[in-house]
Design a protein around this motif. Structure first.
Motif, mmCIF file in Angstrom:
data_model
loop_
_atom_site.group_PDB
_atom_site.id
_atom_site.type_symbol
_atom_site.label_atom_id
_atom_site.label_comp_id
_atom_site.label_asym_id
_atom_site.label_seq_id
_atom_site.Cartn_x
_atom_site.Cartn_y
_atom_site.Cartn_z
ATOM 1 N N GLU A 186 0.840 -1.199 0.000
ATOM 2 C CA GLU A 186 0.000 0.000 0.000
ATOM 3 C C GLU A 186 0.879 1.254 0.000
ATOM 4 N N TYR A 187 1.920 1.209 0.831
ATOM 5 C CA TYR A 187 2.836 2.344 0.899
ATOM 6 C C TYR A 187 3.560 2.552 -0.436
ATOM 7 N N LEU A 188 3.966 1.456 -1.072
ATOM 8 C CA LEU A 188 4.703 1.586 -2.329
ATOM 9 C C LEU A 188 3.851 2.250 -3.410
ATOM 10 N N SER A 189 2.559 1.954 -3.403
ATOM 11 C CA SER A 189 1.670 2.605 -4.382
ATOM 12 C C SER A 189 1.602 4.114 -4.122
ATOM 13 N N MET A 195 6.334 10.069 -6.257
ATOM 14 C CA MET A 195 7.456 10.211 -7.198
ATOM 15 C C MET A 195 6.996 10.938 -8.460
ATOM 16 N N LEU A 196 5.762 10.631 -8.887
ATOM 17 C CA LEU A 196 5.231 11.325 -10.064
ATOM 18 C C LEU A 196 5.046 12.808 -9.764
ATOM 19 N N GLN A 197 4.607 13.088 -8.539
ATOM 20 C CA GLN A 197 4.406 14.499 -8.161
ATOM 21 C C GLN A 197 5.709 15.288 -8.141
ATOM 22 N N ILE A 198 6.811 14.617 -7.793
ATOM 23 C CA ILE A 198 8.063 15.378 -7.727
ATOM 24 C C ILE A 198 8.864 15.321 -9.030
ATOM 25 N N GLY A 199 8.270 14.751 -10.083
ATOM 26 C CA GLY A 199 8.919 14.896 -11.389
ATOM 27 C C GLY A 199 9.399 13.635 -12.096
ATOM 28 N N MET A 200 8.876 12.493 -11.693
ATOM 29 C CA MET A 200 9.315 11.248 -12.336
ATOM 30 C C MET A 200 8.963 11.219 -13.827
ATOM 31 N N PHE A 201 7.756 11.653 -14.151
ATOM 32 C CA PHE A 201 7.313 11.638 -15.553
ATOM 33 C C PHE A 201 8.216 12.525 -16.413
ATOM 34 N N GLU A 202 8.503 13.723 -15.938
ATOM 35 C CA GLU A 202 9.349 14.667 -16.680
ATOM 36 C C GLU A 202 10.770 14.104 -16.822
ATOM 37 N N GLU A 251 -2.274 6.203 -17.072
ATOM 38 C CA GLU A 251 -2.740 5.338 -15.976
ATOM 39 C C GLU A 251 -2.223 3.917 -16.144
ATOM 40 N N GLU A 252 -2.186 3.469 -17.384
ATOM 41 C CA GLU A 252 -1.705 2.114 -17.655
ATOM 42 C C GLU A 252 -0.240 1.977 -17.218
ATOM 43 N N ALA A 253 0.563 2.980 -17.558
ATOM 44 C CA ALA A 253 1.982 2.951 -17.176
ATOM 45 C C ALA A 253 2.120 2.979 -15.652
ATOM 46 N N VAL A 254 1.341 3.840 -15.006
ATOM 47 C CA VAL A 254 1.441 3.970 -13.549
ATOM 48 C C VAL A 254 1.039 2.660 -12.856
ATOM 49 N N GLU A 255 -0.032 2.052 -13.351
ATOM 50 C CA GLU A 255 -0.459 0.779 -12.758
ATOM 51 C C GLU A 255 0.622 -0.283 -12.923
ATOM 52 N N ILE A 257 3.819 0.221 -13.185
ATOM 53 C CA ILE A 257 4.924 0.551 -12.276
ATOM 54 C C ILE A 257 4.608 0.066 -10.855
ATOM 55 N N LYS A 258 3.376 0.321 -10.411
ATOM 56 C CA LYS A 258 2.994 -0.117 -9.061
ATOM 57 C C LYS A 258 3.072 -1.645 -8.952
ATOM 58 N N ARG A 259 2.522 -2.308 -9.949
ATOM 59 C CA ARG A 259 2.544 -3.780 -9.948
ATOM 60 C C ARG A 259 3.985 -4.299 -9.907
ATOM 61 N N ASN A 260 4.815 -3.756 -10.768
ATOM 62 C CA ASN A 260 6.195 -4.243 -10.844
ATOM 63 C C ASN A 260 6.986 -3.935 -9.576
ATOM 64 N N THR A 261 6.655 -2.809 -8.933
ATOM 65 C CA THR A 261 7.333 -2.482 -7.672
ATOM 66 C C THR A 261 6.925 -3.477 -6.585
ATOM 67 N N HIS A 262 5.639 -3.854 -6.572
ATOM 68 C CA HIS A 262 5.189 -4.848 -5.587
ATOM 69 C C HIS A 262 5.905 -6.176 -5.811
ATOM 70 N N VAL A 263 6.009 -6.561 -7.077
ATOM 71 C CA VAL A 263 6.675 -7.834 -7.396
ATOM 72 C C VAL A 263 8.143 -7.783 -6.950
ATOM 73 N N LEU A 264 8.796 -6.655 -7.205
ATOM 74 C CA LEU A 264 10.194 -6.490 -6.791
ATOM 75 C C LEU A 264 10.331 -6.662 -5.277
ATOM 76 N N ALA A 265 9.457 -5.959 -4.530
ATOM 77 C CA ALA A 265 9.534 -6.010 -3.062
ATOM 78 C C ALA A 265 9.349 -7.448 -2.566
ATOM 79 N N GLU A 266 8.402 -8.142 -3.145
ATOM 80 C CA GLU A 266 8.121 -9.510 -2.717
ATOM 81 C C GLU A 266 9.334 -10.417 -2.978
#
Ligand code: ATP
Length: 325
Positions: A186-189, A195-202, A251-255, A257-266
């Motif tokens: 939940e925290y990773l999402s 991260m997007l708010q501080i400029g990840m997309f740019e 949204e597709e990219a963001v989802e 990223i969230k999924r892949n980050t969860h998989v990484l953490a696990e």
């Protein structure tokens, strides 16, 4: 035995004139550098992505005269500071950080073997300044490569059934910042949104190169979570065209990223468990409640207070004991 020999040499140093004493101290420091090995202390802070390792490492480093060695395999590369979550300069509190953003590589991977070679020199360097090296990061293949006595670059020890040695070439104290997976996820999402708010997309728009994205395999820093996911977006919506946001593709990219980050953490948690099962003496610090305070605000408990009581204090106790032994 090493502590008794160092205390007897201290007495001897106290018996000689100051000018000579200073010289002796220099010699002693150089000797410490030359003999890094089984007697060399190293503090290792492990944990999945996002669990607070960087913050803890700086808190401990400020207390113990230390320098930090990064062992996150994406953060060793130069660039994409937001996307790879490098600790910002102002949060480092003047603690020197090594192997953080040093490697300029898009077309080649920096491997565990490279890490072992580089980190080894860094440890000698830090020891020559009489400081404690703190190894911090989520890449357990780097931690493993760095610490085992005998390292075989052609063998992946994290595959099922493969055996992991517990013979280490330094004297290590391990701290594992563990967060129960649902809370961490939940925290990773939330963190991805921040991260997007501080400029990840740019940052990724600037990094994007259509030719590389279309023709090259993912290597080096291009493997960082965020690059492949947004390459897809930018192939459809090239940054050069400066068109508005394509909400659906975004949204597709963001989802993803969230999924892949969860998989990484696990996967990272699985690897730490494997090291522990192999006999590595890993101290577990449960940071779940500190993170619950972030993902479930309004429960009345304050993250900072919980962190101090449940993470920082026990860490100091464990490290003090380790350094005294
Ligand atoms: P290892 O498994 O070697 O211990 P690891 O846990 O860091 O290292 P892997 O499970 O190999 O990583 O997965 C690595 C992938 O995770 C990278 O290729 C990248 O996609 C992603 N990744 C890891 N760390 C980061 C990071 N700091 N920023 C972005 N992506 C990362």
């Amino acid at each position: 035995s090493s502590s008794s020999s160092s205390s007897s040499s201290k007495i001897f140093i106290l018996n000689i004139p100051f000018s000579r004493r200073k010289k002796r101290q220099q010699v002693k420091a150089i000797a410490a550098a030359a003999t890094t090995g089984k007697d060399q202390n190293i503090l290792v802070i492990m944990g999945a992505t996002g669990c607070g390792k960087s913050g803890l490492s700086v808190q401990l480093a400020s207390h113990y005269q230390s320098e930090i060695i990064n062992c996150d395999k994406m953060q060793v590369y130069k660039g994409l500071d937001i996307t790879t979550n490098k600790i910002p300069l102002h949060e480092r509190h003047d603690v020197p950080h090594h192997l953080l953003g040093d490697v300029d590589s898009i077309h080649q991977d920096f491997t565990p073997f490279h890490f072992r070679l580089r980190a080894d020199n860094v440890v000698s360097d830090i020891a020559s300044r009489n400081k404690l090296p703190i190894l911090v990061g989520g890449s357990n293949s780097f931690i493993h490569a760095m610490l085992v006595n005998h390292f075989n670059p052609n063998h992946d020890v994290f595959t099922p059934k493969s055996l992991i040695s517990s013979h280490l070439r330094y004297r290590c104290c391990f701290l594992w910042l563990d967060v129960e997976f649902p809370i961490l996820a939940e925290y990773l999402s939330i963190r991805v949104d921040e991260m997007l708010q501080i400029g990840m997309f740019e940052e990724l728009a600037e990094f994007y190169d259509p030719h590389t994205a279309e023709t090259m395999p993912y290597t080096g820093i291009r493997k960082a979570i965020g690059v492949p996911e947004f390459d897809k977006y930018f192939q459809k919506n090239p940054p050069s065209k400066k068109s508005g946001i394509d909400r659906e593709a975004f949204e597709e990219a963001v989802e993803a990223i969230k999924r892949n980050t969860h998989v990484l953490a696990e996967r990272q948690i699985g690897k730490i468990l494997k090291l522990k099962e192999a006999g590595w003496d890993i101290n577990v610090l449960n940071a779940t409640e500190a993170f619950r305070a972030v993902v479930e605000p309004g429960t009345g408990r304050n993250r900072k207070e919980i962190w101090e009581k449940e993470i920082l204090e026990p860490s100091f106790r464990i490290v003090n004991r380790f350094l005294k032994e």
